[in-house]
Design an enzyme around this catalytic site. Structure first.
Site, PDB file in Angstrom:
ATOM      1  N   CYS A  47       0.470  -1.462   0.449  1.00 11.24           N
ATOM      2  CA  CYS A  47      -0.169  -0.003   0.037  1.00 11.24           C
ATOM      3  C   CYS A  47       0.841   1.506   0.211  1.00 11.24           C
ATOM      4  O   CYS A  47       0.335   2.250  -0.510  1.00 11.24           O
ATOM      5  CB  CYS A  47      -1.014  -0.325   1.382  1.00 11.24           C
ATOM      6  SG  CYS A  47      -0.351   0.653   3.000  1.00 11.24           S
ATOM      7  N   CYS A 120       1.883 -11.131   2.587  1.00 10.04           N
ATOM      8  CA  CYS A 120       1.429 -10.298   3.723  1.00 10.04           C
ATOM      9  C   CYS A 120       2.544 -11.417   5.292  1.00 10.04           C
ATOM     10  O   CYS A 120       2.607 -10.571   5.931  1.00 10.04           O
ATOM     11  CB  CYS A 120       0.235 -10.625   4.872  1.00 10.04           C
ATOM     12  SG  CYS A 120       0.060 -12.421   5.225  1.00 10.04           S
ATOM     13  N   CYS A 152      -4.040  -9.009   5.984  1.00 10.20           N
ATOM     14  CA  CYS A 152      -3.838 -10.590   5.963  1.00 10.20           C
ATOM     15  C   CYS A 152      -5.060 -11.189   4.824  1.00 10.20           C
ATOM     16  O   CYS A 152      -6.598 -10.644   5.553  1.00 10.20           O
ATOM     17  CB  CYS A 152      -3.879 -11.905   6.325  1.00 10.20           C
ATOM     18  SG  CYS A 152      -3.818 -13.544   5.569  1.00 10.20           S
ATOM     19  N   ASN A 241       7.131  11.422  10.696  1.00  7.90           N
ATOM     20  CA  ASN A 241       7.108  11.082   8.948  1.00  7.90           C
ATOM     21  C   ASN A 241       6.089  10.537   9.033  1.00  7.90           C
ATOM     22  O   ASN A 241       5.672  10.259   7.334  1.00  7.90           O
ATOM     23  CB  ASN A 241       8.113  10.318   8.431  1.00  7.90           C
ATOM     24  CG  ASN A 241       8.305  10.840   7.230  1.00  7.90           C
ATOM     25  OD1 ASN A 241       8.325  12.113   6.964  1.00  7.90           O
ATOM     26  ND2 ASN A 241       7.879  10.262   5.871  1.00  7.90           N
ATOM     27  N   VAL A 244       4.159  13.677   7.741  1.00 11.58           N
ATOM     28  CA  VAL A 244       4.499  14.858   6.633  1.00 11.58           C
ATOM     29  C   VAL A 244       4.916  13.489   5.362  1.00 11.58           C
ATOM     30  O   VAL A 244       4.083  13.700   4.085  1.00 11.58           O
ATOM     31  CB  VAL A 244       6.346  14.799   7.408  1.00 11.58           C
ATOM     32  CG1 VAL A 244       6.613  15.426   5.689  1.00 11.58           C
ATOM     33  CG2 VAL A 244       5.465  15.879   7.985  1.00 11.58           C
ATOM     34  N   ALA A 318      -4.345   3.104  15.210  1.00  8.73           N
ATOM     35  CA  ALA A 318      -3.144   2.809  14.198  1.00  8.73           C
ATOM     36  C   ALA A 318      -3.050   1.724  14.206  1.00  8.73           C
ATOM     37  O   ALA A 318      -3.566   0.457  15.031  1.00  8.73           O
ATOM     38  CB  ALA A 318      -2.343   3.810  14.334  1.00  8.73           C
ATOM     39  N   MET A 988      -2.427 -19.395  -6.073  1.00  7.68           N
ATOM     40  CA  MET A 988      -2.536 -17.716  -6.033  1.00  7.68           C
ATOM     41  C   MET A 988      -2.585 -18.153  -3.657  1.00  7.68           C
ATOM     42  O   MET A 988      -3.357 -17.158  -3.146  1.00  7.68           O
ATOM     43  CB  MET A 988      -3.378 -16.823  -6.282  1.00  7.68           C
ATOM     44  CG  MET A 988      -5.004 -18.172  -6.608  1.00  7.68           C
ATOM     45  SD  MET A 988      -5.768 -17.524  -7.780  1.00  7.68           S
ATOM     46  CE  MET A 988      -6.193 -19.018  -8.633  1.00  7.68           C
ATOM     47  N   GLU A1225     -14.658 -19.893  -3.008  1.00 12.16           N
ATOM     48  CA  GLU A1225     -15.321 -19.383  -3.372  1.00 12.16           C
ATOM     49  C   GLU A1225     -16.456 -19.151  -2.166  1.00 12.16           C
ATOM     50  O   GLU A1225     -17.458 -18.906  -1.888  1.00 12.16           O
ATOM     51  CB  GLU A1225     -15.810 -19.077  -4.866  1.00 12.16           C
ATOM     52  CG  GLU A1225     -15.069 -19.728  -5.801  1.00 12.16           C
ATOM     53  CD  GLU A1225     -16.157 -18.717  -7.168  1.00 12.16           C
ATOM     54  OE1 GLU A1225     -17.038 -19.974  -7.641  1.00 12.16           O
ATOM     55  OE2 GLU A1225     -15.194 -18.193  -7.523  1.00 12.16           O
TER      56      GLU A1225
HETATM   57  C1  LIG Z   1      -1.736   4.144   8.646  1.00 12.82           C
HETATM   58  C2  LIG Z   1      -1.786   5.418   9.505  1.00 12.82           C
HETATM   59  C3  LIG Z   1      -3.333   4.839  10.905  1.00 12.82           C
HETATM   60  C4  LIG Z   1      -3.118   6.460  11.421  1.00 12.82           C
HETATM   61  N1  LIG Z   1      -4.292   6.167  12.138  1.00 12.82           N
HETATM   62  C5  LIG Z   1      -4.058   7.013  13.644  1.00 12.82           C
HETATM   63  C6  LIG Z   1      -5.438   7.359  14.250  1.00 12.82           C
HETATM   64  O1  LIG Z   1      -6.238   5.815  14.604  1.00 12.82           O
HETATM   65  N2  LIG Z   1      -5.639   7.824  14.991  1.00 12.82           N
HETATM   66  C7  LIG Z   1      -4.625   8.895  15.183  1.00 12.82           C
HETATM   67  O2  LIG Z   1      -4.652   9.864  16.019  1.00 12.82           O
HETATM   68  N3  LIG Z   1      -3.569   8.773  14.241  1.00 12.82           N
HETATM   69  C8  LIG Z   1      -3.208   8.158  13.823  1.00 12.82           C
HETATM   70  N4  LIG Z   1      -2.350   8.126  12.580  1.00 12.82           N
HETATM   71  C9  LIG Z   1      -1.971   9.404  12.185  1.00 12.82           C
HETATM   72  C10 LIG Z   1      -0.439   9.685  13.192  1.00 12.82           C
HETATM   73  O3  LIG Z   1      -0.238   9.307  14.951  1.00 12.82           O
HETATM   74  C11 LIG Z   1       0.154  10.436  13.257  1.00 12.82           C
HETATM   75  O4  LIG Z   1       0.753  10.757  11.743  1.00 12.82           O
HETATM   76  C12 LIG Z   1       1.273  10.794  14.061  1.00 12.82           C
HETATM   77  O5  LIG Z   1       0.891  10.992  15.812  1.00 12.82           O
HETATM   78  C13 LIG Z   1       2.401  12.290  13.605  1.00 12.82           C
HETATM   79  O6  LIG Z   1       3.320  12.069  14.302  1.00 12.82           O
HETATM   80  P1  LIG Z   1       5.056  11.938  13.327  1.00 12.82           P
HETATM   81  O7  LIG Z   1       6.348  11.760  14.340  1.00 12.82           O
HETATM   82  O8  LIG Z   1       4.666  11.415  12.656  1.00 12.82           O
HETATM   83  O9  LIG Z   1       4.669  12.868  12.809  1.00 12.82           O
HETATM   84  P2  LIG Z   1       4.895  14.081  11.802  1.00 12.82           P
HETATM   85  O10 LIG Z   1       4.877  12.953  10.695  1.00 12.82           O
HETATM   86  O11 LIG Z   1       6.312  13.233  11.493  1.00 12.82           O
HETATM   87  O12 LIG Z   1       5.074  14.635  11.638  1.00 12.82           O
HETATM   88  C14 LIG Z   1       3.101  15.544  11.417  1.00 12.82           C
HETATM   89  C15 LIG Z   1       3.684  17.279  12.312  1.00 12.82           C
HETATM   90  O13 LIG Z   1       3.520  18.029  13.394  1.00 12.82           O
HETATM   91  C16 LIG Z   1       4.404  18.321  13.629  1.00 12.82           C
HETATM   92  N5  LIG Z   1       5.045  17.872  14.239  1.00 12.82           N
HETATM   93  C17 LIG Z   1       5.832  16.794  14.566  1.00 12.82           C
HETATM   94  N6  LIG Z   1       7.052  16.954  16.033  1.00 12.82           N
HETATM   95  C18 LIG Z   1       6.945  18.607  16.570  1.00 12.82           C
HETATM   96  C19 LIG Z   1       6.773  19.192  17.173  1.00 12.82           C
HETATM   97  N7  LIG Z   1       7.927  18.489  18.809  1.00 12.82           N
HETATM   98  N8  LIG Z   1       7.329  20.809  17.311  1.00 12.82           N
HETATM   99  C20 LIG Z   1       6.086  20.919  16.284  1.00 12.82           C
HETATM  100  N9  LIG Z   1       5.873  20.627  15.447  1.00 12.82           N
HETATM  101  C21 LIG Z   1       6.145  19.678  15.648  1.00 12.82           C
HETATM  102  C22 LIG Z   1       5.634  18.506  12.131  1.00 12.82           C
HETATM  103  O14 LIG Z   1       5.932  19.592  11.866  1.00 12.82           O
HETATM  104  C23 LIG Z   1       4.348  17.999  10.925  1.00 12.82           C
HETATM  105  O15 LIG Z   1       3.608  19.139  10.202  1.00 12.82           O
HETATM  106  C24 LIG Z   1      -2.362   7.091  11.759  1.00 12.82           C
HETATM  107  C25 LIG Z   1      -0.865   7.280  10.689  1.00 12.82           C
HETATM  108  C26 LIG Z   1      -1.099   6.723   9.798  1.00 12.82           C
HETATM  109  C27 LIG Z   1       0.100   6.077   8.098  1.00 12.82           C
HETATM  110  S1  FES Z   2      -2.366 -12.003   2.258  1.00 10.94           S
HETATM  111 FE1  FES Z   2      -2.141 -13.172   3.930  1.00 10.94          FE
HETATM  112  S2  FES Z   2      -1.527 -15.097   2.831  1.00 10.94           S
HETATM  113 FE2  FES Z   2      -2.279 -13.875   1.619  1.00 10.94          FE
HETATM  114  S1  FES Z   3       3.440  -1.391   1.969  1.00  4.16           S
HETATM  115 FE1  FES Z   3       1.398  -1.371   3.036  1.00  4.16          FE
HETATM  116  S2  FES Z   3       2.109  -0.484   5.432  1.00  4.16           S
HETATM  117 FE2  FES Z   3       3.784  -0.742   4.016  1.00  4.16          FE
END
Ligand SMILES: Cc1cc2nc3c(=O)[nH]c(=O)nc-3n(C[C@H](O)[C@H](O)[C@H](O)COP(=O)(O)OP(=O)(O)OC[C@H]3O[C@@H](n4cnc5c(N)ncnc54)[C@H](O)[C@@H]3O)c2cc1C
Ligand code: FES
Ligand code: FES
Length: 1293
Positions: A47, A120, A152, A241, A244, A318, A988, A1225
């Protein structure tokens, strides 16, 4: 050059080897780096957005603050390599291999049958491996948490958990621990000492990495971070990240500079004080969770309310990998309304300390981290969230609520309510008692003021507004209970048990007299499961790049129905690294082909008829370049009319594909005159995305001679791909060779569209003369390739008071999209299944495939069967409700029962095994007593209701077009005695290769280990039928048997003459004789299962004019019973228990068969409850990835799932009396038991509100539909906007 312009040297370790990169690019993610530069293809792309876990690896770092090495599972697709300075990465290849030694995690997932397609599996292995590195004796709950972020699509999760729970010393039936490797942590890779020294030295200088478009600066301390921030206020700070990164990859955000505070140690501190705790902003959410769990254990429950509330949220937020990466600071400062933490922190009155180059500030979280204790019993804090899936899903809305009472009273001193996903905080009620008056006032305020326009992003507006009231009501009740310290009569707490409690799989026993060397009938593991668990198994995109290889990326239509006025690729072509642009003019052969009298275009020439239609393609030196250049191709359009997307609109426009089909028995019109009651109604079933974990693609390799082209392709139908490529290139099929090693899941989605993609990649290879790779992004895959057809059934049914149905007239409409594809066959299958197991003497079905301006729908596991069956089950359900009878009684009374029964298309069959399945299912599920218990439960619970439903199943196996019911195989015996089998099916995950080898092993009497299947290849087995319709193993199995028997006949001469020799001696002698004497035998055997061989002269076909025909070779039977519990206030539901009894004849391999049944059922569970495709009113698919489209995760499988294979079942029509592949199926349809059980539970809630228990519920029964069907005082407070007065966010197609 300024200091921060210098390139830093990036140092990290992968699988114990040091990597030093001089020119690391901040835009390069670890996933692509490992796969492309490291050749470590065990880590998979599925993904690219953190939503599936296929790319899970372990990252270890030395933490100078705790002086410990920390191991975390992470998603490599979101991890920039530049963030890895000083880290050690371990991939699936780093922990074990089949060549050296397997790691116990790899061994156990494989031996427990937890790997089907295997795509997976490496991700699952790495999540579990990381858990064991941190906790060698985990609990079941730990395993659940570790795997919650791994999806999966094949197994249904049970066998994966079965394999891993042996680490907690719990065993299971299908898998024995005899001789498995013990866990020995001393064998694990150690953390590189050099990295430990690096971390201890704490070099405080800046690191700087400059890529083509992005610079990444990582300051070494807080002072430097503040300097940088002051100098570059627009640059984001990236730590995890996870926000971002996806915004740059998918939303087009451009950041020339990123500042990463990852190395700033001050931001990792956790400081516990008297009044609370302060977290540094770079603390990961996992770290926050761990600290809070410790506090909850230490503190009195009344003191840790805020922490408990936060933990409820963190559990569902998450998956583990994201929580390991994502930071608390990033979550709050991303300021995304979908994110969960801000509301609860704000409600709890936490504060945020902000530091800048000047003076530090402390802000209140109610305007914008400091979690503090709730130390007083008169303060209450709660958190609520509701998502489309119970875990690993963004919340639709979330809320944080806090009330403070005047000490010793129930007089509110302050009440703070914050909603995420709804708009600004609103509710501030003071000086009122906590009683019904306050509830009423608060709800009225919320209903009036929660601002969400009907057009709001995300849609489901009425539901979201209702939920705001429901959440408040839940809070009210919780507080009331605590204030009064008494048990309330109505259950309201979120007390769902998230743990998997119990799974049972009853297999069939093999006969005691069967030789122990004979593998048929035994639960042998999938042949490639060890390779899949170690990452050695190769999928098409794992093949190494061939010198000069190019990449092709599709340019697709952004309009639903328009004339193409111009296509300008000049800017794309100017992009360095871009080689060419392809469109219809570049096709050397035919751009158009006829498919059952309908024309299909490879590239749209003059007009587009859906968003996502392929107009052209960019060929470039890399995937990234091709993708960026494709965005620069300028297409102009002139919109055309009409344009419509829904079934209802197509009916209005009378827009249907031909042929329209009808089946009829008896005299429907006359029978309606004789019945006690007549009911009319309709049932809508939404479509479904295949979401195979491996996206579609291939590599086309021109051989540079005579137009020869090899394709390494993920197709379920190699012969069709070969044919379409030949037609496109204007080359004979004998020049085109398709090679299929394995597919990372297919489910019907890799039959048709992959042929077009292959033709485009082949055109690119033809034009450029270089090999061309095509790998669809997940988003493009979902957009372009289509899925399961949405269906609408309109019915009229006539029945007697006792529930006997005398007549039913059903019109089926499917949404076929813009081209025919396989839609008419799918409609035929729906009609052929419209009787399910019921003898309705007067039955008429008409089928219309609607032509709309959507991407074309295609085959999907079940192929129309589930839709046809569900609509008749809906009719039965409604008849029972109308008669006031238990649904199972109405089902039983209408069931086929005569030994010689006849379907509505006049095919004879014996329903005995269906009735046995039904009776066993009711008995094993203790249906009667549980129904009574459910009634009791529903009487004593106002806001929780349970429902139960059981259905029988009769499912036709084989293609109703007889010509497809053939298999072919080639079996070669080599002089060393080893055997190579090649057949026309594709592996598959369904285990076709394993079963083929079991069969060959039985006939040739050689161990399975001496038999190999290399690939499916059109050069070896021509004109093979698709691996589809649950028929692959039947056809192929018979072909392999046939080939092996021919070989054995030939070997018999030598065997009889030398009975005491070994297999190898017979083979060598036979081979030598072949060369030297006229009596010799060739050791290549070809087997075929043309219909004559296989069916002893019978032939499947249907005469649609006469409504008759033998549509199927045989029927697979089964029955399923499911119980669910719903939360009437939120629409949430929990699958409590499912019992399946399935007739697989005499199983060839019970473990594989049980795996197919469970996997199919769980896929059905998704179809009927959580998987919802959403289209904009302009026909644009909005759900294009795992963030928006939820397939079942581990949390969705029933707490109890019992699968029984029917004992003493036989099938004279297939190999070894099995229903060899007839179980792939049918079980999808069993997911409907959950749907109807939900419907029953809703009906119970409605009855309590004084409403009719007859109501319309369309599939899938998503949270919003469940909530809104449970009409109550809260739903009634929400005024619905006038239909037509606004443009909704999404439409039902
Ligand atoms: C697959 C997936 C599922 C998710 N599910 C959920 C969910 O169910 N619920 C939920 O709440 N969130 C969810 N999230 C979001 C996730 O919690 C946030 O993306 C994460 O907390 C951001 O933290 P990071 O360190 O990765 O941020 P980054 O991507 O590194 O930064 C995000 C932002 O925060 C700012 N920032 C970071 N640190 C600081 C700092 N110290 N000072 C000032 N600014 C700062 C940055 O400038 C940027 O704009 C999900 C994300 C993904 C990818
Ligand atoms: S996706 Fe998990 S075994 Fe196919
Ligand atoms: S390829 Fe799906 S979580 Fe990274």
């Amino acid at each position: 050059m300024t200091d921060d312009m210098k390139h830093s040297r990036l140092v990290f370790y992968v699988n114990g080897k040091q990597i030093a990169e001089q020119n690391a690019d901040p835009e390069e993610m670890l996933l692509t780096y490992l796969r492309k530069k490291g050749g470590l293809t065990g880590t998979k792309y599925a993904c690219g957005s953190g939503g599936c876990g296929a790319c899970t690896v372990m990252v270890s770092r030395y933490d100078p603050l705790s002086a410990r090495v920390l191991h975390c599972s992470v998603n490599a697709c979101l991890l920039p390599i530049v963030s890895l300075h000083g880290a050690a990465v371990v991939t699936v290849e780093g922990i074990g291999s089949t060549k050296a030694k397997l790691h116990p995690v790899q061994e156990r997932i494989a031996r427990a049958h937890g790997s089907q397609c295997g795509f997976c599996t490496p991700g699952m292995v790495m999540s579990m491996y990381t858990l064991l590195r941190n906790k060698p004796q985990p609990s079941l709950e730990d395993i659940h948490e570790a795997l919650a972020g791994n999806l999966c699509r094949c197994t249904g999760y049970r066998p994966i958990v079965d394999g891993f729970k042996t680490f907690c010393s719990i065993s299971s039936e299908l898998f024995h621990m005899d001789g498995v490797l013990p866990l020995d942590p001393s064998q694990d890779l150690i953390f590189p000492p050099e990295l430990m020294l690096m971390a201890q030295k704490q070099d405080g200088g800046r690191l700087c990495f400059q890529g083509d478009r992005v610079k990444w600066i990582s300051p070494g301390d807080l002072a430097d971070l503040l300097e940088l921030r002051a100098a570059h206020p627009d640059a984001p700070l990236a730590v995890g990240n996870t926000n971002v990164g996806p915004n740059m990859m998918f939303k087009g955000d451009v950041h020339p500079l990123i500042i990463s505070p990852r190395r700033v140690l001050d931001l990792y501190t956790v400081c516990w004080e008297k009044n609370g705790v302060t977290f540094g902003s770079s603390c990961s959410l996992s770290k926050v969770k761990e600290e809070l769990q410790g506090a909850v254990r230490r503190l009195h429950p009344g003191e840790s309310r805020v922490f408990q509330a936060l933990l409820i949220t963190l559990r569902c937020l998450a998956g583990k990998q994201i929580r390991n990466m994502a930071t608390i600071g990033g979550n709050i400062l991303s300021a995304d309304p979908k994110y969960d933490l801000s509301c609860i922190l704000a409600a709890a009155g936490c504060t945020l300390q902000v530091v800048s180059k000047g003076t530090p500030l402390t802000l209140s979280m109610s305007a914008t981290m400091l979690a503090h204790y709730s130390t007083h019993w008169w303060e209450f804090v709660s958190v609520f969230r509701q998502a489309q899936r119970r875990e690993f899903a963004f919340s639709i809305i979330n809320a944080g609520m806090k009330v403070v009472f005047r000490e010793g009273t129930d007089m509110v001193q302050s009440l703070n309510v914050f909603y995420g996903g709804m708009g600004p905080p609103l509710l501030r009620v003071r000086r009122m008692s906590w009683n019904e008056g306050l509830l009423e006032e608060a709800c009225s305020l919320l209903a009036d003021e929660v601002a969400l326009p009907p057009t709001a992003h995300g849609g489901k507006v009425e539901f979201r507004r209702t939920l705001s009231l429901s959440f408040f009501f839940k809070f009210y009740m919780q507080v009331l209970q605590e204030l009064r310290q008494e048990r309330l009569r109505h259950l309201y707490r979120s007390s769902y048990c998230a743990l998997i409690i119990h799974h049972l799989s009853k297999t069939q026993m093999v006969s005691e007299i069967q030789s122990c060397e004979d593998p048929v009938g035994r639960p042998r593991v999938h042949m490639a499961s060890f390779q899949q668990a170690t990452g050695e198994a190769k999928y098409y995109d794992d093949l190494p790049a061939i010198s000069g290889e190019l990449f092709v990326f599709m340019v697709t239509s952004t309009r639903a129905h328009a004339k193409i006025t111009s296509v300008d690729a000049s800017e794309a072509l100017r992009t360095p690294g871009v080689v060419t642009f392809l469109s219809a003019q570049d096709v050397p052969g035919q751009n158009r082909r006829l498919w059952f009298n309908n024309t299909e275009e490879l590239f749209a020439e003059e007009e587009v008829c859906c968003v996502g239609q392929i107009i052209g393609a960019v060929v470039a030196e890399s995937r990234e370049l091709a993708k960026r250049a494709a965005e620069r191709v300028l297409v102009t359009y002139e919109d055309l009319t009409p344009v419509f997307f829904t079934i209802e609109e197509a009916i209005q426009h009378q827009s249907f594909f031909n042929p329209k089909r009808k089946l009829e028995r008896g005299n429907v019109a006359e029978a309606f005159g004789k019945v006690d009651h007549i009911l009319e109604g309709e049932m809508y079933m939404g479509g479904q995305e295949h979401f195979y974990m491996e996206t579609q693609g291939l590599i086309a390799v021109p051989r540079g001679e005579d137009g020869e082209m090899d394709l390494y392709v993920a197709t379920q139908h190699a012969a069709l791909t070969q044919e379409v490529v030949g037609h496109t290139l204007g080359v004979d099929s004998n020049k085109i060779t398709c090679h299929v090693k394995r597919l990372g899941g297919g489910f019907g989605g890799k039959v048709m569209k992959i042929a077009s993609l292959s033709a485009i990649a082949a055109t690119a290879a033809y034009k450029t003369g270089w090999p061309v790779r095509c790998v669809l992004d997940r988003g493009d895959d979902m957009l372009i390739t289509g899925g399961r057809h949405p269906f609408l059934g309109k019915y009229k049914v006539g029945f007697m008071k006792d529930g006997t149905i005398l007549a039913a007239d059903i019109t089926y409409y499917s949404n076929g999209g813009c081209t025919l594809d396989e839609s008419s066959f799918i409609m035929e299958k729906a009609l052929l299944h419209m009787d399910n197991g019921y003898k309705i003497p007067n039955l008429r079905g008409r089928g219309f495939v609607c032509k709309t301006y959507l991407p074309s729908y295609t085959a999907f596991r079940g192929f129309g069967g589930p839709q046809g069956l569900t609509i008749i089950e809906s009719v039965l359900h409604e008849v029972a409700a109308e008669c006031g009878l238990p649904a199972e009684e109405v089902r039983a009374i209408n069931m086929y029962s005569e030994e010689e029964s006849c379907t509505h298309h006049k095919q004879l069959f014996c329903p005995r095994d269906m009735v046995r399945c039904w009776d066993e299912c009711l008995e094993k599920s203790a249906y009667p007593s549980r129904r009574l218990a459910i009634q009791q439960f529903n009487r004593s619970n106002r806001w929780r209701k349970r429902g139960i439903c059981a259905v029988p199943l009769k499912f036709g196996i084989g293609f109703s077009k007889g010509f497809n019911n053939q298999g072919a195989a080639l079996v070669n015996i080599y002089k060393d005695g080893s055997v190579l089998v090649t057949h026309g099916g594709t592996e598959m995950g369904q285990g076709i290769n394993t079963k083929a080898v079991q069969i060959a092993s039985r006939i040739l009497r050689v161990p399975m280990s001496r038999i190999h299947i290399k690939e499916t290849c059109t050069g070896n087995v021509p004109n093979a039928a698709p691996s589809a319709a649950s028929f692959g193993t039947d056809a192929v199995g018979m072909a392999v048997k046939d080939a092996c028997e021919k070989l054995m006949e030939r070997l018999e001469l030598v065997m009889k003459a030398n009975p005491k020799w070994t297999w190898s001696q017979w083979v060598i002698t036979a081979a030598e004789l072949y060369c030297t004497s006229r009596d010799g035998v060739t050791l290549a055997g070809r087997g075929e299962t043309s219909r004559d061989v296989f069916m002893r002269g019978s032939h499947t076909s249907v005469d649609w004019e006469k409504s008759e025909g033998m549509a199927y070779y045989y029927f697979t039977f089964g029955a399923c019973c499911s119980e669910v519990e719903i939360d009437c206030l939120t629409g949430d539901h929990k699958n409590i228990r499912t019992d399946i009894v399935m007739d697989v004849g005499k199983s060839l391999n019970p473990a594989i068969d049980v795996g197919q049944i469970e996997g199919g059922f769980v896929q059905g569970l998704g179809l009927y409850t959580i998987e919802e495709l959403q289209f904009s009113p302009e026909g644009v698919l909005r759900t294009r990835g795992p963030d928006q489209y939820k397939i079942p995760a581990l949390c969705d499988i029933p707490s109890k799932l019992n699968v029984h294979l029917l004992a003493d079942a036989h099938n004279p029509n297939a190999i070894y009396s099995s229903k060899a592949s007839g179980i792939g199926e049918p079980p999808v349809f069993f997911g409907c038991t959950v749907f109807f059980a939900i419907k029953e539970a809703i009906a119970a809630a409605r009855r309590e509100s004084g409403l009719s228990s007859r109501f319309t519920l369309s599939s899938p029964a998503t949270v919003d539909k469940i909530r809104m069907a449970c009409v109550d005082q809260f739903t009634e407070k929400i005024r619905s906007p006038e239909p037509g007065s606004f443009t909704p966010w999404a439409i039902n197609v």
